[in-house]
Design a protein around this motif. Sequence first.
Motif, PDB file in Angstrom:
ATOM      1  N   ASN A 282     -63.604  40.374  96.864  1.00  0.00           N
ATOM      2  CA  ASN A 282     -62.973  41.569  97.439  1.00  0.00           C
ATOM      3  C   ASN A 282     -63.691  41.894  98.741  1.00  0.00           C
ATOM      4  O   ASN A 282     -64.874  41.582  98.880  1.00  0.00           O
TER       5      ASN A 282
ATOM      6  N   TRP B 127     -67.803  41.136  98.958  1.00  0.00           N
ATOM      7  CA  TRP B 127     -68.334  40.708  97.653  1.00  0.00           C
ATOM      8  C   TRP B 127     -67.830  39.293  97.415  1.00  0.00           C
ATOM      9  O   TRP B 127     -66.616  39.056  97.486  1.00  0.00           O
TER      10      TRP B 127
ATOM     11  N   TYR C 241     -68.732  34.908  87.735  1.00  0.00           N
ATOM     12  CA  TYR C 241     -69.487  36.021  88.309  1.00  0.00           C
ATOM     13  C   TYR C 241     -69.441  37.174  87.329  1.00  0.00           C
ATOM     14  O   TYR C 241     -68.596  37.208  86.429  1.00  0.00           O
TER      15      TYR C 241
ATOM     16  N   PHE D 207     -68.693  40.952  86.355  1.00  0.00           N
ATOM     17  CA  PHE D 207     -67.916  42.125  86.783  1.00  0.00           C
ATOM     18  C   PHE D 207     -67.738  43.030  85.577  1.00  0.00           C
ATOM     19  O   PHE D 207     -67.002  42.706  84.650  1.00  0.00           O
TER      20      PHE D 207
ATOM     21  N   TYR E 242     -66.004  45.406  84.403  1.00  0.00           N
ATOM     22  CA  TYR E 242     -64.737  46.085  84.643  1.00  0.00           C
ATOM     23  C   TYR E 242     -64.643  47.420  83.924  1.00  0.00           C
ATOM     24  O   TYR E 242     -64.303  48.449  84.512  1.00  0.00           O
TER      25      TYR E 242
ATOM     26  N   GLN F 110     -58.667  52.043  86.950  1.00  0.00           N
ATOM     27  CA  GLN F 110     -59.235  50.851  87.564  1.00  0.00           C
ATOM     28  C   GLN F 110     -59.858  51.160  88.927  1.00  0.00           C
ATOM     29  O   GLN F 110     -59.240  51.810  89.751  1.00  0.00           O
ATOM     30  N   MET F 111     -61.087  50.679  89.153  1.00  0.00           N
ATOM     31  CA  MET F 111     -61.768  50.969  90.421  1.00  0.00           C
ATOM     32  C   MET F 111     -61.094  50.238  91.572  1.00  0.00           C
ATOM     33  O   MET F 111     -60.806  49.056  91.473  1.00  0.00           O
TER      34      MET F 111
ATOM     35  N   ARG G   1     -63.052  41.983  75.343  1.00  0.00           N
ATOM     36  CA  ARG G   1     -63.393  40.603  75.630  1.00  0.00           C
ATOM     37  C   ARG G   1     -64.733  40.222  75.025  1.00  0.00           C
ATOM     38  O   ARG G   1     -64.947  39.105  74.608  1.00  0.00           O
TER      39      ARG G   1
ATOM     40  N   HIS H 206     -48.935  37.051  85.965  1.00  0.00           N
ATOM     41  CA  HIS H 206     -48.060  37.926  85.186  1.00  0.00           C
ATOM     42  C   HIS H 206     -48.702  39.277  84.968  1.00  0.00           C
ATOM     43  O   HIS H 206     -49.919  39.375  84.830  1.00  0.00           O
TER      44      HIS H 206
ATOM     45  N   PRO I 209     -52.053  46.955  91.110  1.00  0.00           N
ATOM     46  CA  PRO I 209     -53.355  46.871  90.435  1.00  0.00           C
ATOM     47  C   PRO I 209     -53.818  45.420  90.300  1.00  0.00           C
ATOM     48  O   PRO I 209     -53.052  44.491  90.542  1.00  0.00           O
ATOM     49  N   ASN I 210     -55.073  45.251  89.884  1.00  0.00           N
ATOM     50  CA  ASN I 210     -55.570  43.933  89.496  1.00  0.00           C
ATOM     51  C   ASN I 210     -55.289  43.771  88.014  1.00  0.00           C
ATOM     52  O   ASN I 210     -55.942  44.374  87.168  1.00  0.00           O
ATOM     53  N   PHE I 211     -54.301  42.938  87.694  1.00  0.00           N
ATOM     54  CA  PHE I 211     -53.784  42.938  86.331  1.00  0.00           C
ATOM     55  C   PHE I 211     -54.739  42.344  85.318  1.00  0.00           C
ATOM     56  O   PHE I 211     -54.732  42.717  84.151  1.00  0.00           O
ATOM     57  N   ARG I 212     -55.575  41.417  85.730  1.00  0.00           N
ATOM     58  CA  ARG I 212     -56.453  40.778  84.753  1.00  0.00           C
ATOM     59  C   ARG I 212     -57.801  41.472  84.637  1.00  0.00           C
ATOM     60  O   ARG I 212     -58.649  41.047  83.867  1.00  0.00           O
ATOM     61  N   GLY I 213     -58.025  42.496  85.431  1.00  0.00           N
ATOM     62  CA  GLY I 213     -59.296  43.211  85.338  1.00  0.00           C
ATOM     63  C   GLY I 213     -60.484  42.371  85.743  1.00  0.00           C
ATOM     64  O   GLY I 213     -61.560  42.501  85.168  1.00  0.00           O
ATOM     65  N   LYS I 214     -60.290  41.486  86.730  1.00  0.00           N
ATOM     66  CA  LYS I 214     -61.376  40.611  87.146  1.00  0.00           C
ATOM     67  C   LYS I 214     -61.965  40.996  88.489  1.00  0.00           C
ATOM     68  O   LYS I 214     -62.989  40.455  88.899  1.00  0.00           O
ATOM     69  N   ARG I 215     -61.316  41.883  89.193  1.00  0.00           N
ATOM     70  CA  ARG I 215     -61.799  42.306  90.511  1.00  0.00           C
ATOM     71  C   ARG I 215     -61.399  43.760  90.716  1.00  0.00           C
ATOM     72  O   ARG I 215     -60.755  44.372  89.876  1.00  0.00           O
ATOM     73  N   PHE I 216     -61.769  44.313  91.881  1.00  0.00           N
ATOM     74  CA  PHE I 216     -61.316  45.645  92.231  1.00  0.00           C
ATOM     75  C   PHE I 216     -59.837  45.590  92.641  1.00  0.00           C
ATOM     76  O   PHE I 216     -59.378  44.570  93.176  1.00  0.00           O
TER      77      PHE I 216
END
Lengths: 371, 371
Positions: free
Chosen positions: A122, A149, A158, A160, A162, A173-174, A277, B53, B133-140
Amino acid sequence: MTKMTDLTGAPALPLNTIMAGDCIEVMKGLPEGSVDLIFADPPYNLQLKGELHRPDNSRVDAVDDEWDRFSSFASYDRFTQDWLREARRLLKPDGAIWVIGSYHNIFRVGAAMQDAGFWILNDVVWRKSNPMPNFRGKRFTNAHETMIWASKGEGAKYTFNYEALKALNEGIQMRSDWVLPICNGGERLKTETGEKAHPTQKPMSLLHRVLVGSTNPGDVVLDPFFGTGTTGAVARMLGRDWIGIERDAGYREVAHRRIADVRPFDKSALQVSTSRRAAPRVPFGQLVERGMLRPGEELWSMNGRHKAKVRADGTLIGDDVKGSIHQVGAALEGAPSCNGWTYWCFRRDGKTVPIDVLRQQIRAEMEDRPD
Amino acid sequence: MTKMTDLTGAPALPLNTIMAGDCIEVMKGLPEGSVDLIFADPPYNLQLKGELHRPDNSRVDAVDDEWDRFSSFASYDRFTQDWLREARRLLKPDGAIWVIGSYHNIFRVGAAMQDAGFWILNDVVWRKSNPMPNFRGKRFTNAHETMIWASKGEGAKYTFNYEALKALNEGIQMRSDWVLPICNGGERLKTETGEKAHPTQKPMSLLHRVLVGSTNPGDVVLDPFFGTGTTGAVARMLGRDWIGIERDAGYREVAHRRIADVRPFDKSALQVSTSRRAAPRVPFGQLVERGMLRPGEELWSMNGRHKAKVRADGTLIGDDVKGSIHQVGAALEGAPSCNGWTYWCFRRDGKTVPIDVLRQQIRAEMEDRPD
DNA sequence: ACTACGTGTGAATCCCTCC
DNA sequence: GGGAGGGATTCACACGTAG
């Protein structure tokens, strides 16, 4: 600098210390693949008006505009490439880096990061709630700085956190734009004469979010442009190990005193929210083995449109489809994938209950008596 | 393309037309030093791999068009250098350029602009009020894009309508971060079949602010990546002349019809860009990040019957409950819901103070410089 | 006319473990 | 290392339909 080795002969990491010297040279003496996170606030160095200095502090002697411009950008680029190469060497394979800058340098830094093999995750904008106005009214108020980042390379893992960041943001979500005030007031370090101890001291709130989001307690955080040690102070507070590199003795002294004053948070406060997770995996078959569901029993889809029968081996059988709870759900919905745990329900006493409730029961037992 | 000349033999500017072809080749045929402003929205080189998705299994309509595919960073850099060189040649000495991009390309573009001799005046962040949004919650959440505003060179003059922008911003100096919604709803151009006419149509409010801020009526605005013509539409609305270059005949056709429909000096775009701002939401986590509350510190319920401990991610932990200030308050009271802001208090110097006082402090800071 | 609710969608470098 | 498969994951709006 002093060379340190541990008992195996490998160079040891000088944890929680400020190393003196030029960061490129010092990093060369540290062991490869040993650091979890790097936070770097390199010099912006591009005030082409007036004087210009090379990384070794020698003054660039401008001949004419063309030559000067070429020389200065090229020299800044070489400096950037050099410290980024060493930084990347020090990172663990699943480590990450943050670099902060302004429009004077961030584009050159970002391009150099990509060229060095880093994989940008990001760019994050620090939106200052109280920036200095543009006094002459000739440009927009320069109200933000940019952070990049990046992971060590394409496809690299990496850290994260979340869920922790989502919690910090009250359940949402940030985003990539962070609104935080600049560092002033009591947090701003001063000399005895009341001047700013460092011209570009970063706010602790910024580092708090960076470290909570992309490290875990016990991780090693390196800051090659340590300055007055904001990174070290926040790392200590948050139970992370840190290494600082700074060539200015005055800054080192201020940072040393500052960090010694920091009281680490207690351990329980450092536990942050985690996602499902991280929870242990429970095979669906276990619900059958343990008698929570009977073979032959029917499950219903959440939307009530489909049903399937449980088999003794923990698979489902529906109309023309059989397989795992996920496979059958996906097939019946015509979807690319399906989380069977939240898709299927069973019936007890006339009520419809998601099967995930049973998984949660098992997980709760596991917490009481972990294997 | 057709070569046009005016009565003096100098090539004439094809004002208020869309030129067909590759922008580098077309620009080579236009006269040097003839354009007041360039707005460029080049391909971002997104490098997307597989499909994505949403959690509900719907597929994200990705930007996978041929025009956004480059074989390497090197080939993207060559493309960027080539079009920037021609763009700079076309600018009047006191002209300026805006380029928009994301983290995929903007660092390379910014460095190339500096290398080409442009002088960066600001980087401006477009903060999207409604990003994907980031759907997989892996990034901002990738919630912003970056624009670079530059003059033709160091010391060059440029147009900046300071007062007009200040007026647009309710009397406060315009900052380098602009909060604007993405282009959707009625403004989004559709094909007969209801699909997006262009995958990356920019909002008119963005161009409105750019053109009001950095051009005057009668100025010539060039957009070398014209697409469906947002730049032309807003330029016409604001009484500026425009030139578009676009190689896709379908996009040119849509743009042509769209611009023909524009009524000059329509005030609707103005209303969009000054849309009202809601009361800012302050996440509880920010009190922790900013050191107003310490992780590990205890909060007390207003009635004094319960307490809970603050964690580093802005959640609370009490007896057998953890979660947000609201969740923990509700759980301890056995209530369906609870406003944590008015429920919890902290202690300072023997006094008990509601945490809402701290939120009010932050809101007061934000009101100094809203946006 | 107004509210409530369901549905669709946006420049996106979007998983991880086990065999 | 590649493939298979479990299973985790979303915010702000606009718009249409039902009530």
